[in-house]
Design a protein around this motif. Structure first.
Motif, PDB file in Angstrom:
ATOM      1  N   PRO A   1     -13.642  -3.700 -33.678  1.00  0.00           N
ATOM      2  CA  PRO A   1     -13.654  -2.818 -34.844  1.00  0.00           C
ATOM      3  C   PRO A   1     -13.743  -1.364 -34.395  1.00  0.00           C
ATOM      4  O   PRO A   1     -14.827  -0.757 -34.403  1.00  0.00           O
ATOM      5  N   VAL A   2     -12.626  -0.762 -34.019  1.00  0.00           N
ATOM      6  CA  VAL A   2     -12.654   0.571 -33.414  1.00  0.00           C
ATOM      7  C   VAL A   2     -13.108   1.659 -34.390  1.00  0.00           C
ATOM      8  O   VAL A   2     -13.550   2.721 -33.963  1.00  0.00           O
ATOM      9  N   ASP A   3     -13.002   1.421 -35.687  1.00  0.00           N
ATOM     10  CA  ASP A   3     -13.504   2.339 -36.712  1.00  0.00           C
ATOM     11  C   ASP A   3     -14.559   1.574 -37.511  1.00  0.00           C
ATOM     12  O   ASP A   3     -14.228   0.727 -38.338  1.00  0.00           O
ATOM     13  N   LEU A   4     -15.816   1.864 -37.281  1.00  0.00           N
ATOM     14  CA  LEU A   4     -16.899   1.084 -37.884  1.00  0.00           C
ATOM     15  C   LEU A   4     -16.931   1.221 -39.401  1.00  0.00           C
ATOM     16  O   LEU A   4     -17.169   0.244 -40.119  1.00  0.00           O
ATOM     17  N   HIS A   5     -16.707   2.427 -39.906  1.00  0.00           N
ATOM     18  CA  HIS A   5     -16.726   2.642 -41.352  1.00  0.00           C
ATOM     19  C   HIS A   5     -15.600   1.848 -42.029  1.00  0.00           C
ATOM     20  O   HIS A   5     -15.823   1.158 -43.029  1.00  0.00           O
ATOM     21  N   ALA A   6     -14.394   1.953 -41.480  1.00  0.00           N
ATOM     22  CA  ALA A   6     -13.257   1.251 -42.067  1.00  0.00           C
ATOM     23  C   ALA A   6     -13.440  -0.260 -42.011  1.00  0.00           C
ATOM     24  O   ALA A   6     -13.051  -0.979 -42.936  1.00  0.00           O
ATOM     25  N   THR A   7     -14.068  -0.756 -40.951  1.00  0.00           N
ATOM     26  CA  THR A   7     -14.261  -2.192 -40.813  1.00  0.00           C
ATOM     27  C   THR A   7     -15.252  -2.736 -41.834  1.00  0.00           C
ATOM     28  O   THR A   7     -14.991  -3.755 -42.482  1.00  0.00           O
ATOM     29  N   GLN A   8     -16.383  -2.055 -42.014  1.00  0.00           N
ATOM     30  CA  GLN A   8     -17.346  -2.562 -42.995  1.00  0.00           C
ATOM     31  C   GLN A   8     -16.778  -2.503 -44.409  1.00  0.00           C
ATOM     32  O   GLN A   8     -17.074  -3.363 -45.234  1.00  0.00           O
ATOM     33  N   SER A   9     -15.916  -1.527 -44.684  1.00  0.00           N
ATOM     34  CA  SER A   9     -15.268  -1.451 -45.995  1.00  0.00           C
ATOM     35  C   SER A   9     -14.309  -2.615 -46.191  1.00  0.00           C
ATOM     36  O   SER A   9     -14.247  -3.208 -47.272  1.00  0.00           O
ATOM     37  N   ARG A  10     -13.557  -2.957 -45.147  1.00  0.00           N
ATOM     38  CA  ARG A  10     -12.608  -4.061 -45.238  1.00  0.00           C
ATOM     39  C   ARG A  10     -13.335  -5.400 -45.394  1.00  0.00           C
ATOM     40  O   ARG A  10     -12.920  -6.256 -46.191  1.00  0.00           O
ATOM     41  N   ILE A  11     -14.413  -5.601 -44.644  1.00  0.00           N
ATOM     42  CA  ILE A  11     -15.160  -6.853 -44.738  1.00  0.00           C
ATOM     43  C   ILE A  11     -15.736  -7.046 -46.136  1.00  0.00           C
ATOM     44  O   ILE A  11     -15.835  -8.165 -46.640  1.00  0.00           O
ATOM     45  N   ALA A  12     -16.104  -5.941 -46.788  1.00  0.00           N
ATOM     46  CA  ALA A  12     -16.699  -6.012 -48.130  1.00  0.00           C
ATOM     47  C   ALA A  12     -15.662  -6.183 -49.234  1.00  0.00           C
ATOM     48  O   ALA A  12     -16.026  -6.320 -50.405  1.00  0.00           O
ATOM     49  N   ALA A  13     -14.378  -6.205 -48.874  1.00  0.00           N
ATOM     50  CA  ALA A  13     -13.323  -6.345 -49.881  1.00  0.00           C
ATOM     51  C   ALA A  13     -13.392  -7.726 -50.539  1.00  0.00           C
ATOM     52  O   ALA A  13     -13.854  -8.701 -49.925  1.00  0.00           O
ATOM     53  N   PRO A  14     -12.949  -7.861 -51.801  1.00  0.00           N
ATOM     54  CA  PRO A  14     -13.010  -9.145 -52.516  1.00  0.00           C
ATOM     55  C   PRO A  14     -12.366 -10.299 -51.753  1.00  0.00           C
ATOM     56  O   PRO A  14     -12.859 -11.433 -51.807  1.00  0.00           O
ATOM     57  N   ARG A  15     -11.267 -10.029 -51.023  1.00  0.00           N
ATOM     58  CA  ARG A  15     -10.578 -11.094 -50.292  1.00  0.00           C
ATOM     59  C   ARG A  15     -11.498 -11.766 -49.279  1.00  0.00           C
ATOM     60  O   ARG A  15     -11.340 -12.943 -48.955  1.00  0.00           O
ATOM     61  N   ASN A  16     -12.477 -11.020 -48.760  1.00  0.00           N
ATOM     62  CA  ASN A  16     -13.341 -11.527 -47.699  1.00  0.00           C
ATOM     63  C   ASN A  16     -14.728 -11.916 -48.201  1.00  0.00           C
ATOM     64  O   ASN A  16     -15.685 -11.943 -47.435  1.00  0.00           O
ATOM     65  N   ARG A  17     -14.829 -12.237 -49.486  1.00  0.00           N
ATOM     66  CA  ARG A  17     -16.132 -12.473 -50.101  1.00  0.00           C
ATOM     67  C   ARG A  17     -16.912 -13.604 -49.417  1.00  0.00           C
ATOM     68  O   ARG A  17     -18.103 -13.491 -49.156  1.00  0.00           O
ATOM     69  N   ILE A  18     -16.243 -14.721 -49.135  1.00  0.00           N
ATOM     70  CA  ILE A  18     -16.940 -15.860 -48.528  1.00  0.00           C
ATOM     71  C   ILE A  18     -17.423 -15.517 -47.128  1.00  0.00           C
ATOM     72  O   ILE A  18     -18.575 -15.780 -46.750  1.00  0.00           O
ATOM     73  N   TYR A  19     -16.539 -14.905 -46.335  1.00  0.00           N
ATOM     74  CA  TYR A  19     -16.932 -14.528 -44.977  1.00  0.00           C
ATOM     75  C   TYR A  19     -18.063 -13.504 -45.014  1.00  0.00           C
ATOM     76  O   TYR A  19     -19.019 -13.588 -44.222  1.00  0.00           O
ATOM     77  N   HIS A  20     -17.982 -12.551 -45.927  1.00  0.00           N
ATOM     78  CA  HIS A  20     -19.012 -11.522 -46.025  1.00  0.00           C
ATOM     79  C   HIS A  20     -20.369 -12.158 -46.326  1.00  0.00           C
ATOM     80  O   HIS A  20     -21.393 -11.802 -45.719  1.00  0.00           O
ATOM     81  N   ALA A  21     -20.384 -13.110 -47.242  1.00  0.00           N
ATOM     82  CA  ALA A  21     -21.634 -13.789 -47.583  1.00  0.00           C
ATOM     83  C   ALA A  21     -22.187 -14.562 -46.384  1.00  0.00           C
ATOM     84  O   ALA A  21     -23.395 -14.537 -46.117  1.00  0.00           O
ATOM     85  N   ALA A  22     -21.305 -15.245 -45.663  1.00  0.00           N
ATOM     86  CA  ALA A  22     -21.743 -15.992 -44.485  1.00  0.00           C
ATOM     87  C   ALA A  22     -22.261 -15.052 -43.409  1.00  0.00           C
ATOM     88  O   ALA A  22     -23.288 -15.318 -42.771  1.00  0.00           O
ATOM     89  N   LEU A  23     -21.561 -13.944 -43.208  1.00  0.00           N
ATOM     90  CA  LEU A  23     -21.981 -12.965 -42.198  1.00  0.00           C
ATOM     91  C   LEU A  23     -23.358 -12.410 -42.518  1.00  0.00           C
ATOM     92  O   LEU A  23     -24.224 -12.290 -41.631  1.00  0.00           O
ATOM     93  N   MET A  24     -23.590 -12.074 -43.778  1.00  0.00           N
ATOM     94  CA  MET A  24     -24.900 -11.555 -44.175  1.00  0.00           C
ATOM     95  C   MET A  24     -25.994 -12.601 -43.955  1.00  0.00           C
ATOM     96  O   MET A  24     -27.106 -12.275 -43.531  1.00  0.00           O
ATOM     97  N   HIS A  25     -25.676 -13.850 -44.229  1.00  0.00           N
ATOM     98  CA  HIS A  25     -26.646 -14.929 -44.013  1.00  0.00           C
ATOM     99  C   HIS A  25     -27.050 -14.997 -42.545  1.00  0.00           C
ATOM    100  O   HIS A  25     -28.242 -15.088 -42.215  1.00  0.00           O
ATOM    101  N   TRP A  26     -26.065 -14.928 -41.647  1.00  0.00           N
ATOM    102  CA  TRP A  26     -26.352 -15.020 -40.218  1.00  0.00           C
ATOM    103  C   TRP A  26     -27.095 -13.782 -39.722  1.00  0.00           C
ATOM    104  O   TRP A  26     -27.988 -13.894 -38.881  1.00  0.00           O
TER     105      TRP A  26
END
Length: 246
Positions: free
Chosen positions: A95-120
């Motif tokens: 993730p060479v741009d940290l701000h852009a990456t966290q914004s992309r991970i929080a996008a609706p398309r990545n909702r399941i992964y985002h929830a799993a990531l937060m859990h871990w």
């Protein structure tokens, strides 16, 4: 990482697999969380290896956030000096741009992964956040990666908040200073790391610094726009693990 290590071992190379600070087995020996620019941990590991294996060159390979850390280390080598045994680095889907990456991970398309990531992330944080403290209570209320970085990671390392952390720790600020052999791998359909970040990064014009963008592959072959069998299997396995732990 297992496949990479097995391939290198089969060719006769020695391999050390490293956990980030506070994650997995390292939690018992760590204080506080890792962060994407914590290259001193990598320098300490290189120093330790140099004592055990004098004059033996080391190539560091990082996957995802680990990839960002080794790229940051390579960029800092031009300012702080290169560790004596560091022969080169390689990153995979960093993730060479940290701000852009966290914004992309929080996008609706990545909702399941985002929830799993937060859990871990919360699970790992519980190993160093003292029970019954205000910080422990706050940990359970965090909902996004940015919330986590703002409440835990940034203050633990002297940043003013998440945005200050993303700005100061991002490898983009030192990318042009890379002065050691570097191989950067990414895929054009990574759902979590924006491809545009790679185009916006000022890579040095050196023959030993190579940036390669694969046509397909997702995030470390984990999940793509059109997932392959391996990517789909690991994706389903991660969802199963997330729900099992909940």
């Amino acid at each position: 990482m297992h496949l990479c290590a097995a391939g290198l071992l089969a060719q006769g190379y020695g391999v050390v697999r490293l956990n980030l600070r506070g994650v997995g087995p390292s939690a018992a020996y760590s204080r506080g969380p890792y962060h994407a620019g914590l290259t001193q941990d990598l320098r300490d590991v290189l120093s330790g290896l140099a004592v055990r294996f004098p004059k033996r060159p080391v190539a560091m390979i990082g996957f995802s956030l680990g990839g960002h850390m080794v790229l940051r280390l390579a960029g800092e080598a031009g300012q702080k000096g290169k560790p004596d045994t560091l022969a080169g680095v390689m990153s995979v889907c960093a993730p060479v741009d940290l701000h852009a990456t966290q914004s992309r991970i929080a996008a609706p398309r990545n909702r399941i992964y985002h929830a799993a990531l937060m859990h871990w992330m919360k699970r790992d944080a519980r190993s160093w956040v003292a029970c019954g403290t205000p910080l422990a209570d706050k940990l359970e209320t965090l909902r996004t990666v940015r919330d986590f970085d703002d409440a835990l990671v940034a203050p633990a390392h002297g940043f003013e908040g998440a945005e200050d952390y993303y700005r100061r720790a991002s490898m983009q600020t030192v990318a042009s200073e890379i002065c050691i052999p570097t191989l950067v791998l990414h895929s054009n359909d990574d759902p979590w790391i924006p491809l545009q970040s790679y185009h916006a990064t000022q890579w040095p014009k050196r023959p030993d610094v190579t940036v390669m963008i694969a046509r397909g592959g997702g995030h470390v072959a984990f999940m793509a726009a059109m997932p392959n069998a391996l990517g789909m299997w690991t994706w389903l396995a991660s969802i199963w693990q997330y729900w099992a732990e909940n």
